[in-house]
Design a protein around this motif. Structure first.
Motif: not given
Length: 769
Positions: A184, A195, A202, A221-222, A224-226, A228-229, A231, A233
């Motif tokens: 990120g 990316y 993965y 999943t967690t 990846t969410a972090l 994206l967050a 990335s 922000s």
């Protein structure tokens, strides 16, 4: 080489508590290639250096990565790397070398990180070879010696890789989060390019981690969410801020970071098409920091060539972009033709592909005997990681419509990793097996030497026949001797194997030194005997490539006494204008200026320069008829201003503008960053690039400009006479409502000075009540 057969565990134990003395010279080599003579680059990439100058002046400019001190428009990339450069400039003072230093250190750090990553699993010799291959991959030091982003990006991704490997070894969720969060951070360096490594992350985590599928899915999943967050922000903060309280997001068409990330710095890199305000056509993107005239006026179709007949292709030959040295080369900026063998074509192969055949043989050896359902060894798991990094990135560069040669640094880590791990693996197979696997080592040496001869052959006029013949002959001889001595296990065979690796690394080492030997280019960095041109292709037909460089081009303002009409650029293939510039007339396929230009037969540049044989470069360069590789010979005694070629300011103009400034916020306004950057660097004063970097950003309207003039924010305008996409109405209004300043008051008469911010143009003054 004789230690290669020792067990990895034994090597790790014997070297665990002491410094690896073999690593020291490798690090010193990397330090030399990345650091030596960076102090001769006064401006680096002027577009980015101007931003650092602006970011030093206020936190507002720092946070948004403003191109100009006035906070009018940002640069075309997110801010993280430029935050680091600004901190470096704050600590060491504002210099070209101080903004380059972070990238140079990142290049050295990448060598060390790769050593650590490979050594742990594949052994110390594999780590050493991988680190050396990384250090000697030509595009790595070429990029690291500039203030472009890619070296820092690769270092960050390797740091994320180290975290991921640690997460797998320790089975700790925190390291997984850290690894994906680091991606990120990398996104906030160069957006979607970060990316490109996600498939490797993965695949490796799924295959290598010994936890249940339920936990794998939950953890990924967690994480990846972090990622994206992290990335988005900065993008969310910027896009949610009122437009009148922040700079315009440069190179976007909607003043949005997210649009910039997924458009200009994202999908458009793959498709090669950009949609520009004021033009309904789509055309190949040409350079990150491109002129608006190219962006808005060129109407080409990237698929046109494929539908032409053979005769049509021949007839359009003169319309295609010429490669450095006058050789025809399809693809913008010498990046070749899309296809499965693109990485082996001229212009790309000499930047990254020197060891690719050996890597292919290494991959075969490392995966020999692997079963799809496993179980997998640690070596096989990590080999799968590097393969999942290598293949998607290689596919992208094989089909992408728009990228620059220096982007290829993304391929350097997996290639170096396989070179190191493969050297040890193939040597072990050569010594221990009698089946087909024992032939992989001599086969890899032979094919790699053959490719290197192919890569060097266009440069025979620069480097001579001897090194080409030497690599070819030694490669063939050593491969054959190793094949003959396959059953003999003695010290001579060990020395032959070591000699073969030296031969395969010799010419990459020379190529890696070319930015030091011949001079580099901080805008379009590349390696090779014409490295100062930033085009990385075969040398020209000039009698002395060290002096003649890229078609004998020379920075503007330096008199060469040679203005051959044969050096004119050709328009891109597929142009619908029959080999002429939009609005221009045909002249035997030579590029003509837009209609209305008084400079017949010359290619007009942003900001209005009309120098023969010019072409736009990142940072707003406009290369005049000669740009010598002899930067190297001159830079030893003087600073070189490769950051814009146009980075010389017109002191007479500057004196005039300073004397007549009556409190206006902006020293002057101009169409794009080409004209503005040198003056920002020189003075630290706000200069308005009305259309952003390329001049095509729809930032300014007539009503907004009127308001700025009435408030006393700007009154001087330097215009070239070229209409610029979304700001053509603004330019027309300026011309109709201004007073022209006689050129005698601001144009320098010196033969070595610029005639205005970036060439021939007109200075206007507007005062409204």
């Amino acid at each position: 080489m004789k230690h290669m057969n020792s067990e990895v565990k034994e090597e790790r134990t014997s070297n665990k508590k002491r410094i690896d003395l073999f690593l020291v010279p490798i690090v010193l080599i990397a330090a030399f290639l990345n650091l030596f003579k960076i102090w001769t680059d006064e401006y680096a990439n002027a577009y980015y250096t101007a931003a650092v100058k602006s970011m030093l002046q206020s936190f507002h400019n720092f946070f948004y990565a403003s191109f100009d001190p006035g906070g009018y428009v940002t640069i075309d990339k997110p801010p993280v790397v430029f935050w680091i450069q600004t901190i470096s400039a704050k600590i060491f003072g504002f210099h070209g070398w101080s903004v380059i230093l972070p990238q140079a250190l990142a290049g050295i750090g990448s060598v060390l990180l790769l050593y650590v990553l490979i050594k742990r699993t594949f052994g110390v010799w594999a780590g050493r070879f991988a680190a050396l291959a990384m250090a000697l991959t030509p595009i790595v030091p070429a990029v690291s010696r500039t203030n472009n982003i890619d070296s820092m990006l690769v270092f960050t991704l390797l740091l994320a890789t180290w975290m991921l490997f640690r997460a797998v070894r320790t089975v700790k969720f925190g390291w997984v989060l850290a690894a994906f969060a680091m991606i990120g951070v990398a996104f906030n360096m160069k957006m979607l390019q970060a990316y490109m490594v996600l498939p490797a992350f993965y695949v490796f985590y799924v295959v290598a981690t010994k936890i249940t599928w339920k936990k794998k899915i939950a953890f990924l999943t967690t994480a990846t969410a972090l990622m994206l967050a992290v990335s988005v922000s900065w993008a969310v903060v910027v896009d949610s801020t009122s437009a009148d309280k922040r700079p315009y997001m440069g190179s976007s068409q909607t003043n949005s970071v997210l649009e910039l990330a997924f458009g200009y710095n994202g999908i458009n890199r793959l498709t090669g098409n950009t949609s520009v305000t004021g033009s309904s056509h789509k055309q190949p993107a040409q350079t990150e920091q491109q002129t608006a005239s190219s962006e808005t006026k060129q109407n080409s179709n990237s698929s046109a060539d494929s539908s032409q007949s053979s005769n049509q292709r021949k007839s359009s030959f003169s319309q295609k972009m010429q490669a450095p040295g006058g050789g025809n080369q399809n693809g913008m900026f010498n990046t070749g033709n899309p296809g499965p063998f693109r990485l082996f074509q001229k212009g790309l192969s000499d930047q990254i592909s020197w060891l690719l055949p050996f890597v292919i043989f290494s991959i075969v050896g490392l995966f020999a005997g692997v079963k799809f359902k496993g179980p997998y060894t640690a070596k096989q798991k990590e080999s799968l990681f590097w393969l999942a990094w290598l293949l998607p990135v290689a596919v992208f560069f094989s089909i992408a419509g728009f990228f620059h040669q220096y982007y290829l640094i993304m391929l350097a880590p997996p290639i170096a990793a396989f070179a190191g791990a493969g050297a040890v693996a193939l040597w072990s197979m050569y010594k221990q097996h009698n089946d087909w696997k024992s032939w992989l080592l001599p086969g890899g040496i032979l094919t790699t030497a053959a490719l290197q001869v192919y890569i060097m052959s266009p440069y025979v006029s620069s480097i001579g026949v001897a090194p080409i013949a030497g690599v070819g002959a030694l490669g063939v001889i050593l491969a054959l001797v190793l094949a003959i001595r396959k059953q003999r296990k003695n010290s001579l065979t060990n020395y032959l194997g070591a000699a073969a690796m030296v031969v395969l690394l010799a010419m990459p080492a020379y190529w890696a030194m070319t930015p030091i030997i011949y001079g580099g280019n901080s805008m379009l960095p590349s390696a090779g005997p014409d490295s100062s041109s930033g085009m990385g292709g075969p040398p020209s037909t000039a009698t002395n490539s060290k002096q003649s460089g890229f078609n004998g081009m020379q920075p503007p303002g330096i008199s060469s006494g040679n203005s051959s009409s044969n050096n004119q650029m050709q328009p891109p293939s597929g142009s619908s204008n029959g080999g002429q510039m939009p609005g221009g007339s045909s002249n035997n396929g030579q590029m003509q200026p837009p209609s209305g230009s008084s400079n017949s037969g010359q290619m007009q540049m942003p900001g209005g320069s009309s120098n023969n044989s010019q072409m736009p470069m990142p940072g707003g360069s406009s290369n005049n008829s000669q740009m010598p590789n002899s930067f190297s010979s001159k830079s030893s005694s003087s600073k070189r201003k490769s950051g814009g070629m146009n980075a010389e300011v017109n002191q007479k103009l500057l004196n005039y503008l300073t004397k007549n400034n009556t409190g206006e916020k902006y020293l002057f306004a101009t169409t794009d960053s080409t004209s503005a950057a040198p003056y920002i660097i020189k003075t630290g004063k706000p200069v308005m690039a009305m259309g952003g970097f390329s001049g095509s950003d729809p930032i300014l309207t007539v009503s907004k400009l009127k308001a700025m003039i009435k408030k006393g924010e700007v009154k001087y305008f330097y215009l070239s006479g070229m209409g610029k996409g979304g700001q053509s109405d603004v330019i027309t209004w300026i011309k109709e409502n201004s007073k022209e300043i006689p050129s005698s008051k601001w144009q320098s008469t010196s033969s070595s000075a610029q005639q205005g911010p970036s060439g021939n143009g007109t200075l206007y003054e507007i005062t409204l009540k």
